[in-house]
Motif scaffolding. Structure first.
Motif, PDB file in Angstrom:
ATOM      1  N   VAL A 129       0.813  -1.224   0.000  1.00  0.00           N
ATOM      2  CA  VAL A 129       0.000   0.000   0.000  1.00  0.00           C
ATOM      3  C   VAL A 129       0.844   1.271   0.000  1.00  0.00           C
ATOM      4  CG1 VAL A 129      -1.978  -1.089   1.121  1.00  0.00           C
ATOM      5  CG2 VAL A 129      -0.276   0.074   2.528  1.00  0.00           C
ATOM      6  N   ASP A 130       2.157   1.124   0.184  1.00  0.00           N
ATOM      7  CA  ASP A 130       2.968   2.335   0.306  1.00  0.00           C
ATOM      8  C   ASP A 130       4.127   2.362  -0.688  1.00  0.00           C
ATOM      9  OD1 ASP A 130       3.604   4.793   1.377  1.00  0.00           O
ATOM     10  OD2 ASP A 130       4.920   3.944   2.904  1.00  0.00           O
ATOM     11  N   ALA A 131       5.132   1.508  -0.468  1.00  0.00           N
ATOM     12  CA  ALA A 131       6.340   1.573  -1.298  1.00  0.00           C
ATOM     13  C   ALA A 131       6.072   1.192  -2.756  1.00  0.00           C
ATOM     14  CB  ALA A 131       7.423   0.661  -0.718  1.00  0.00           C
ATOM     15  N   ALA A 177      -1.728   0.746   9.259  1.00  0.00           N
ATOM     16  CA  ALA A 177      -1.620   2.150   9.694  1.00  0.00           C
ATOM     17  C   ALA A 177      -1.591   3.083   8.483  1.00  0.00           C
ATOM     18  CB  ALA A 177      -0.363   2.340  10.544  1.00  0.00           C
ATOM     19  N   GLU A 178      -0.895   2.660   7.424  1.00  0.00           N
ATOM     20  CA  GLU A 178      -0.843   3.510   6.219  1.00  0.00           C
ATOM     21  C   GLU A 178      -2.225   3.566   5.556  1.00  0.00           C
ATOM     22  OE1 GLU A 178       1.669   5.375   5.263  1.00  0.00           O
ATOM     23  OE2 GLU A 178       3.416   4.473   6.257  1.00  0.00           O
ATOM     24  N   MET A 179      -2.971   2.474   5.637  1.00  0.00           N
ATOM     25  CA  MET A 179      -4.312   2.475   5.040  1.00  0.00           C
ATOM     26  C   MET A 179      -5.230   3.438   5.802  1.00  0.00           C
ATOM     27  SD  MET A 179      -4.525  -1.635   4.313  1.00  0.00           S
ATOM     28  CE  MET A 179      -6.000  -1.653   3.298  1.00  0.00           C
ATOM     29  N   ALA A 258       4.803   3.222  14.860  1.00  0.00           N
ATOM     30  CA  ALA A 258       5.297   4.589  15.069  1.00  0.00           C
ATOM     31  C   ALA A 258       4.379   5.613  14.400  1.00  0.00           C
ATOM     32  CB  ALA A 258       6.724   4.702  14.519  1.00  0.00           C
ATOM     33  N   ILE A 259       3.915   5.281  13.208  1.00  0.00           N
ATOM     34  CA  ILE A 259       3.025   6.199  12.471  1.00  0.00           C
ATOM     35  C   ILE A 259       1.675   6.330  13.185  1.00  0.00           C
ATOM     36  CG2 ILE A 259       1.636   6.287  10.325  1.00  0.00           C
ATOM     37  CD1 ILE A 259       5.114   6.883  10.659  1.00  0.00           C
ATOM     38  N   ALA A 260       1.251   5.239  13.831  1.00  0.00           N
ATOM     39  CA  ALA A 260       0.002   5.288  14.610  1.00  0.00           C
ATOM     40  C   ALA A 260       0.133   6.341  15.714  1.00  0.00           C
ATOM     41  CB  ALA A 260      -0.301   3.905  15.191  1.00  0.00           C
TER      42      ALA A 260
HETATM   43 ZN    ZN Z   1       4.925   5.510   6.109  1.00  0.00          ZN
END
Ligand code: ZN
Ligand code: ADP
Length: 350
Positions: A129-131, A177-179, A258-260
Protein backbone atom coordinates in the motif's frame (compact mmCIF):
# COMPACT_ATOMS: atom_id res chain seq x y z
CA UNK A 1 -9.53 -5.78 -10.90
CA UNK A 2 -8.52 -3.09 -13.36
CA UNK A 3 -4.83 -2.28 -13.20
CA UNK A 4 -3.93 1.27 -12.14
CA UNK A 5 -1.75 3.30 -14.46
CA UNK A 6 1.24 5.25 -13.17
CA UNK A 7 3.16 7.08 -15.91
CA UNK A 8 4.01 4.38 -18.45
CA UNK A 9 3.71 1.35 -16.17
CA UNK A 10 0.82 -0.51 -14.56
CA UNK A 11 0.11 -1.62 -11.03
CA UNK A 12 -1.60 -5.01 -11.39
CA UNK A 13 -3.92 -6.47 -8.76
CA UNK A 14 -4.75 -10.14 -8.24
CA UNK A 15 -3.49 -10.91 -11.73
CA UNK A 16 -1.70 -14.09 -10.73
CA UNK A 17 1.36 -12.46 -12.34
CA UNK A 18 0.00 -13.25 -15.83
CA UNK A 19 0.97 -9.84 -17.31
CA UNK A 20 4.55 -10.52 -16.23
CA UNK A 21 4.70 -13.22 -18.91
CA UNK A 22 3.70 -10.66 -21.55
CA UNK A 23 6.40 -8.26 -20.39
CA UNK A 24 9.03 -11.01 -20.53
CA UNK A 25 7.89 -12.04 -24.01
CA UNK A 26 7.95 -8.48 -25.27
CA UNK A 27 11.22 -7.28 -23.73
CA UNK A 28 13.34 -10.38 -24.32
CA UNK A 29 15.62 -9.74 -21.36
CA UNK A 30 19.14 -11.17 -21.51
CA UNK A 31 18.76 -12.52 -17.96
CA UNK A 32 16.21 -12.40 -15.16
CA UNK A 33 17.18 -12.04 -11.51
CA UNK A 34 14.87 -12.41 -8.55
CA UNK A 35 16.03 -10.35 -5.58
CA UNK A 36 14.71 -11.56 -2.23
CA UNK A 37 15.67 -11.71 1.44
CA UNK A 38 16.17 -15.07 3.16
CA UNK A 39 12.56 -15.06 4.43
CA UNK A 40 10.89 -14.15 1.17
CA UNK A 41 13.17 -16.54 -0.72
CA UNK A 42 11.86 -19.31 1.50
CA UNK A 43 8.22 -18.25 1.88
CA UNK A 44 7.29 -16.16 -1.17
CA UNK A 45 9.43 -17.69 -3.90
CA UNK A 46 7.38 -20.93 -3.93
CA UNK A 47 4.20 -18.85 -4.40
CA UNK A 48 5.93 -16.90 -7.17
CA UNK A 49 6.96 -20.15 -8.91
CA UNK A 50 3.43 -21.48 -8.62
CA UNK A 51 2.06 -18.36 -10.27
CA UNK A 52 4.66 -18.42 -13.00
CA UNK A 53 5.72 -21.98 -13.81
CA UNK A 54 6.68 -20.90 -17.33
CA UNK A 55 9.56 -18.83 -16.02
CA UNK A 56 12.29 -21.41 -15.55
CA UNK A 57 15.46 -19.52 -16.23
CA UNK A 58 16.22 -17.05 -13.51
CA UNK A 59 18.89 -16.55 -10.88
CA UNK A 60 18.10 -15.75 -7.27
CA UNK A 61 20.01 -13.06 -5.44
CA UNK A 62 19.43 -13.32 -1.73
CA UNK A 63 20.18 -10.85 1.04
CA UNK A 64 19.65 -10.71 4.82
CA UNK A 65 16.24 -9.49 6.01
CA UNK A 66 15.60 -6.32 7.98
CA UNK A 67 15.97 -2.56 7.76
CA UNK A 68 19.47 -2.78 9.32
CA UNK A 69 20.65 -4.40 6.08
CA UNK A 70 19.25 -1.74 3.76
CA UNK A 71 22.65 -0.14 3.37
CA UNK A 72 25.46 0.55 0.92
CA UNK A 73 27.57 -2.44 2.01
CA UNK A 74 24.85 -4.85 0.92
CA UNK A 75 24.40 -2.91 -2.33
CA UNK A 76 28.09 -3.27 -3.17
CA UNK A 77 27.84 -7.01 -2.60
CA UNK A 78 24.85 -7.26 -4.92
CA UNK A 79 26.33 -5.05 -7.65
CA UNK A 80 29.35 -7.40 -7.56
CA UNK A 81 27.10 -10.45 -7.74
CA UNK A 82 25.43 -8.97 -10.83
CA UNK A 83 28.87 -8.47 -12.35
CA UNK A 84 29.83 -12.06 -11.50
CA UNK A 85 26.68 -13.20 -13.31
CA UNK A 86 27.79 -11.05 -16.27
CA UNK A 87 24.54 -9.11 -16.08
CA UNK A 88 24.37 -6.58 -18.91
CA UNK A 89 22.06 -3.59 -19.33
CA UNK A 90 19.37 -5.74 -20.95
CA UNK A 91 18.69 -7.81 -17.83
CA UNK A 92 15.71 -7.58 -15.48
CA UNK A 93 15.58 -7.54 -11.69
CA UNK A 94 12.39 -8.74 -10.00
CA UNK A 95 12.19 -7.50 -6.41
CA UNK A 96 10.26 -10.00 -4.31
CA UNK A 97 9.84 -8.88 -0.73
CA UNK A 98 8.83 -6.11 1.64
CA UNK A 99 9.84 -2.47 1.52
CA UNK A 100 13.48 -3.25 2.27
CA UNK A 101 13.74 -5.40 -0.85
CA UNK A 102 11.75 -3.11 -3.16
CA UNK A 103 13.54 0.08 -1.94
CA UNK A 104 17.02 -1.42 -2.07
CA UNK A 105 16.40 -3.57 -5.15
CA UNK A 106 15.04 -0.53 -6.99
CA UNK A 107 18.11 1.45 -5.97
CA UNK A 108 20.52 -1.29 -7.06
CA UNK A 109 18.72 -1.70 -10.40
CA UNK A 110 18.44 2.03 -11.08
CA UNK A 111 22.20 2.52 -10.60
CA UNK A 112 23.74 -0.73 -11.93
CA UNK A 113 25.36 0.18 -15.27
CA UNK A 114 23.33 3.43 -15.07
CA UNK A 115 20.08 1.56 -14.79
CA UNK A 116 18.44 -1.75 -15.66
CA UNK A 117 14.73 -2.61 -15.72
CA UNK A 118 13.09 -3.78 -12.51
CA UNK A 119 9.70 -5.09 -11.46
CA UNK A 120 8.32 -4.90 -7.92
CA UNK A 121 6.33 -7.65 -6.25
CA UNK A 122 5.73 -6.29 -2.75
CA UNK A 123 4.98 -9.07 -0.27
CA UNK A 124 4.16 -7.12 2.91
CA UNK A 125 0.97 -5.13 3.35
CA UNK A 126 3.08 -2.06 4.09
CA UNK A 127 5.02 -2.31 0.85
CA UNK A 128 1.86 -3.10 -1.14
CA UNK A 129 0.00 0.00 0.00
CA UNK A 130 2.97 2.34 0.31
CA UNK A 131 6.34 1.57 -1.30
CA UNK A 132 4.64 0.05 -4.36
CA UNK A 133 3.68 3.49 -5.69
CA UNK A 134 5.75 6.58 -6.26
CA UNK A 135 9.08 5.53 -7.71
CA UNK A 136 11.14 6.20 -4.62
CA UNK A 137 14.13 3.89 -4.20
CA UNK A 138 16.67 4.17 -1.43
CA UNK A 139 18.97 2.95 1.27
CA UNK A 140 19.76 4.12 4.81
CA UNK A 141 22.99 5.80 5.93
CA UNK A 142 23.92 5.33 9.63
CA UNK A 143 20.31 4.48 10.50
CA UNK A 144 18.96 7.63 8.85
CA UNK A 145 16.26 6.26 6.62
CA UNK A 146 16.33 6.65 2.84
CA UNK A 147 19.16 9.20 2.86
CA UNK A 148 20.43 8.11 -0.54
CA UNK A 149 18.21 7.05 -3.39
CA UNK A 150 16.65 7.82 -6.73
CA UNK A 151 13.25 8.49 -8.22
CA UNK A 152 13.03 5.53 -10.63
CA UNK A 153 9.94 3.82 -11.96
CA UNK A 154 9.57 0.06 -12.26
CA UNK A 155 8.35 -1.67 -15.43
CA UNK A 156 5.37 -2.97 -13.47
CA UNK A 157 4.12 -3.66 -9.95
CA UNK A 158 2.18 -6.78 -8.92
CA UNK A 159 0.00 -6.79 -5.83
CA UNK A 160 -1.23 -10.23 -4.78
CA UNK A 161 -3.16 -11.00 -1.63
CA UNK A 162 -1.74 -14.55 -1.71
CA UNK A 163 1.60 -13.29 -0.40
CA UNK A 164 -0.02 -11.84 2.72
CA UNK A 165 -1.22 -15.20 4.01
CA UNK A 166 2.13 -15.86 5.69
CA UNK A 167 2.67 -12.37 7.04
CA UNK A 168 2.80 -12.08 10.86
CA UNK A 169 -0.05 -10.07 12.41
CA UNK A 170 2.27 -7.37 13.66
CA UNK A 171 3.45 -6.77 10.07
CA UNK A 172 -0.16 -6.66 8.85
CA UNK A 173 -0.97 -3.99 11.43
CA UNK A 174 2.09 -2.05 10.35
CA UNK A 175 0.70 -1.74 6.83
CA UNK A 176 -2.81 -1.12 8.10
CA UNK A 177 -1.62 2.15 9.69
CA UNK A 178 -0.84 3.51 6.22
CA UNK A 179 -4.31 2.47 5.04
CA UNK A 180 -5.92 4.34 7.95
CA UNK A 181 -3.76 7.31 6.95
CA UNK A 182 -5.07 7.16 3.38
CA UNK A 183 -8.63 7.33 4.69
CA UNK A 184 -7.85 10.17 7.08
CA UNK A 185 -6.12 12.35 4.50
CA UNK A 186 -8.32 11.73 1.48
CA UNK A 187 -11.49 9.70 1.94
CA UNK A 188 -13.76 9.77 5.01
CA UNK A 189 -16.01 6.98 3.66
CA UNK A 190 -13.02 4.70 3.16
CA UNK A 191 -11.82 5.50 6.70
CA UNK A 192 -15.22 4.42 8.02
CA UNK A 193 -15.08 1.21 5.95
CA UNK A 194 -11.69 0.38 7.43
CA UNK A 195 -13.07 0.99 10.92
CA UNK A 196 -15.86 -1.47 10.21
CA UNK A 197 -13.45 -4.07 8.81
CA UNK A 198 -11.22 -6.68 10.40
CA UNK A 199 -7.54 -5.92 9.86
CA UNK A 200 -6.61 -9.61 10.15
CA UNK A 201 -8.56 -10.26 6.98
CA UNK A 202 -7.79 -7.34 4.72
CA UNK A 203 -9.64 -7.43 1.43
CA UNK A 204 -8.02 -6.99 -1.94
CA UNK A 205 -10.61 -4.25 -2.53
CA UNK A 206 -9.35 -2.22 0.44
CA UNK A 207 -5.73 -2.59 -0.71
CA UNK A 208 -6.79 -1.47 -4.17
CA UNK A 209 -8.51 1.58 -2.71
CA UNK A 210 -5.44 2.59 -0.72
CA UNK A 211 -3.12 2.20 -3.69
CA UNK A 212 -5.55 4.21 -5.82
CA UNK A 213 -5.50 7.09 -3.33
CA UNK A 214 -1.72 7.07 -3.14
CA UNK A 215 -1.37 6.75 -6.92
CA UNK A 216 -3.60 9.77 -7.56
CA UNK A 217 -1.66 11.92 -5.12
CA UNK A 218 1.72 10.85 -6.49
CA UNK A 219 0.69 11.41 -10.11
CA UNK A 220 -0.50 14.92 -9.28
CA UNK A 221 2.83 15.77 -7.63
CA UNK A 222 5.56 13.22 -8.40
CA UNK A 223 8.46 15.21 -6.92
CA UNK A 224 6.73 16.25 -3.68
CA UNK A 225 6.61 19.95 -4.40
CA UNK A 226 3.21 20.31 -2.75
CA UNK A 227 0.22 17.98 -2.61
CA UNK A 228 2.29 14.80 -2.16
CA UNK A 229 3.24 16.14 1.27
CA UNK A 230 -0.20 15.09 2.56
CA UNK A 231 1.13 11.52 2.55
CA UNK A 232 3.38 12.63 5.38
CA UNK A 233 0.49 12.99 7.81
CA UNK A 234 1.55 11.19 11.02
CA UNK A 235 5.11 10.88 9.77
CA UNK A 236 6.80 14.01 11.13
CA UNK A 237 6.38 12.87 14.73
CA UNK A 238 6.06 9.19 13.72
CA UNK A 239 9.46 9.03 12.02
CA UNK A 240 11.10 10.72 15.01
CA UNK A 241 9.52 8.23 17.43
CA UNK A 242 10.51 5.34 15.13
CA UNK A 243 14.12 6.54 14.93
CA UNK A 244 14.27 7.18 18.68
CA UNK A 245 12.91 3.73 19.53
CA UNK A 246 15.34 2.11 17.09
CA UNK A 247 18.36 3.60 18.86
CA UNK A 248 17.14 3.59 22.46
CA UNK A 249 14.83 0.63 22.88
CA UNK A 250 15.48 -3.07 22.90
CA UNK A 251 12.20 -3.70 21.14
CA UNK A 252 11.93 -1.12 18.35
CA UNK A 253 8.57 -0.11 16.88
CA UNK A 254 7.38 -1.19 13.45
CA UNK A 255 6.89 1.65 10.98
CA UNK A 256 3.11 1.39 11.37
CA UNK A 257 3.23 1.40 15.17
CA UNK A 258 5.30 4.59 15.07
CA UNK A 259 3.03 6.20 12.47
CA UNK A 260 0.00 5.29 14.61
CA UNK A 261 1.51 7.32 17.46
CA UNK A 262 2.39 10.10 15.02
CA UNK A 263 -1.17 10.22 13.69
CA UNK A 264 -2.61 10.62 17.19
CA UNK A 265 -0.19 13.45 18.03
CA UNK A 266 -0.69 15.13 14.68
CA UNK A 267 -4.48 14.81 14.97
CA UNK A 268 -4.08 16.71 18.24
CA UNK A 269 -2.13 19.41 16.35
CA UNK A 270 -4.83 19.35 13.66
CA UNK A 271 -7.47 20.29 16.24
CA UNK A 272 -5.36 23.28 17.28
CA UNK A 273 -4.05 24.50 13.89
CA UNK A 274 -6.79 23.34 11.50
CA UNK A 275 -10.47 22.58 11.67
CA UNK A 276 -10.44 19.02 13.00
CA UNK A 277 -13.16 18.97 15.67
CA UNK A 278 -12.62 17.71 19.22
CA UNK A 279 -15.06 14.88 18.53
CA UNK A 280 -13.13 13.82 15.45
CA UNK A 281 -9.87 13.98 17.40
CA UNK A 282 -11.24 11.79 20.19
CA UNK A 283 -12.69 9.37 17.69
CA UNK A 284 -9.47 9.00 15.68
CA UNK A 285 -7.31 8.68 18.79
CA UNK A 286 -9.49 6.03 20.41
CA UNK A 287 -9.73 3.97 17.20
CA UNK A 288 -5.96 3.97 16.70
CA UNK A 289 -5.33 3.20 20.39
CA UNK A 290 -7.69 0.22 20.14
CA UNK A 291 -5.45 -1.34 17.45
CA UNK A 292 -1.88 -0.53 18.47
CA UNK A 293 -0.01 -1.28 21.71
CA UNK A 294 0.52 1.71 23.96
CA UNK A 295 4.10 3.00 23.94
CA UNK A 296 5.23 5.38 26.64
CA UNK A 297 7.21 8.35 25.35
CA UNK A 298 9.38 9.56 28.23
CA UNK A 299 9.14 13.36 28.62
CA UNK A 300 12.93 13.46 28.93
CA UNK A 301 13.13 12.14 25.37
CA UNK A 302 11.08 15.04 23.92
CA UNK A 303 14.18 17.15 23.14
CA UNK A 304 15.79 14.20 21.34
CA UNK A 305 12.62 13.80 19.29
CA UNK A 306 12.81 17.49 18.35
CA UNK A 307 16.38 17.02 17.08
CA UNK A 308 15.19 14.10 14.94
CA UNK A 309 12.28 16.17 13.59
CA UNK A 310 14.67 18.97 12.71
CA UNK A 311 16.58 16.65 10.37
CA UNK A 312 13.37 15.75 8.49
CA UNK A 313 13.75 16.07 4.70
CA UNK A 314 10.51 18.11 4.44
CA UNK A 315 11.66 21.06 6.53
CA UNK A 316 11.98 24.49 5.00
CA UNK A 317 13.89 27.50 6.35
CA UNK A 318 14.49 25.79 9.69
CA UNK A 319 10.77 25.29 10.40
CA UNK A 320 9.36 21.85 11.11
CA UNK A 321 6.56 21.41 8.60
CA UNK A 322 3.45 19.33 9.24
CA UNK A 323 0.66 17.95 7.10
CA UNK A 324 -2.47 18.17 9.23
CA UNK A 325 -6.15 17.24 9.00
CA UNK A 326 -8.74 19.88 8.28
CA UNK A 327 -11.35 17.22 8.88
CA UNK A 328 -11.46 13.44 8.56
CA UNK A 329 -10.83 12.85 4.85
CA UNK A 330 -9.10 16.18 4.15
CA UNK A 331 -5.46 17.10 4.70
CA UNK A 332 -3.55 20.37 4.35
CA UNK A 333 0.21 20.73 4.09
CA UNK A 334 2.95 23.22 5.03
CA UNK A 335 1.65 23.89 8.55
CA UNK A 336 4.26 25.50 10.82
CA UNK A 337 3.89 24.34 14.41
CA UNK A 338 5.60 25.61 17.56
CA UNK A 339 7.82 23.40 19.69
CA UNK A 340 5.53 23.94 22.67
CA UNK A 341 2.58 22.55 20.75
CA UNK A 342 4.61 19.56 19.55
CA UNK A 343 5.40 18.79 23.21
CA UNK A 344 1.72 19.21 24.12
CA UNK A 345 0.74 16.74 21.44
CA UNK A 346 3.25 14.19 22.78
CA UNK A 347 1.76 14.71 26.26
CA UNK A 348 -1.71 14.19 24.79
CA UNK A 349 -0.62 10.79 23.45
CA UNK A 350 0.95 9.84 26.78
ZN1 ZN B 1 4.93 5.51 6.11
P1 ADP C 1 8.38 -3.54 5.19
O1 ADP C 1 9.28 -2.33 5.18
O2 ADP C 1 7.48 -3.60 4.05
O3 ADP C 1 7.77 -3.84 6.51
P2 ADP C 1 10.51 -5.58 5.25
O4 ADP C 1 11.19 -5.84 3.96
O5 ADP C 1 11.29 -5.03 6.38
O6 ADP C 1 9.28 -4.76 4.85
O7 ADP C 1 9.77 -6.91 5.72
C1 ADP C 1 9.40 -7.16 7.05
C2 ADP C 1 9.72 -8.60 7.41
O8 ADP C 1 8.72 -9.49 6.86
C3 ADP C 1 11.05 -9.11 6.88
O9 ADP C 1 11.65 -9.91 7.86
C4 ADP C 1 10.66 -9.94 5.66
O10 ADP C 1 11.61 -10.94 5.39
C5 ADP C 1 9.34 -10.53 6.09
N1 ADP C 1 8.39 -10.82 5.01
C6 ADP C 1 8.20 -10.12 3.87
N2 ADP C 1 7.17 -10.62 3.16
C7 ADP C 1 6.69 -11.67 3.87
C8 ADP C 1 5.62 -12.59 3.67
N3 ADP C 1 4.81 -12.48 2.61
N4 ADP C 1 5.42 -13.55 4.60
C9 ADP C 1 6.21 -13.61 5.71
N5 ADP C 1 7.22 -12.77 5.97
C10 ADP C 1 7.47 -11.81 5.06
Amino acid sequence: MEPLKNNDHFIHFESGLAPLNDILAEKKYSKVFVFADSNTAEICLPVFREFLPELENFDIIETDPGEENKNIDFCIGIWKTLLDFEADRKCLMINLGGGVITDMGGFIASTYKRGIDFINIPTTLLSQVDASVGGKTGIDIDNVKNMVGTFSLPQAVFIENAFLQTLPQRELLSGFAEMIKHGLIADATYYQQLKDSDYTNISAAAIYHSVKIKNEVVLADPLEKGLRKILNFGHTIGHAVEGYALVNDKKPLTHGEAIAIGMICEAHLSAKYCNLSQDELTEVASYILSLYPKYHIKPKSFEDLMVLMQSDKKNEDGFIMFSLLDQIGKCVFNCKVTKEDIFNSLMYYN
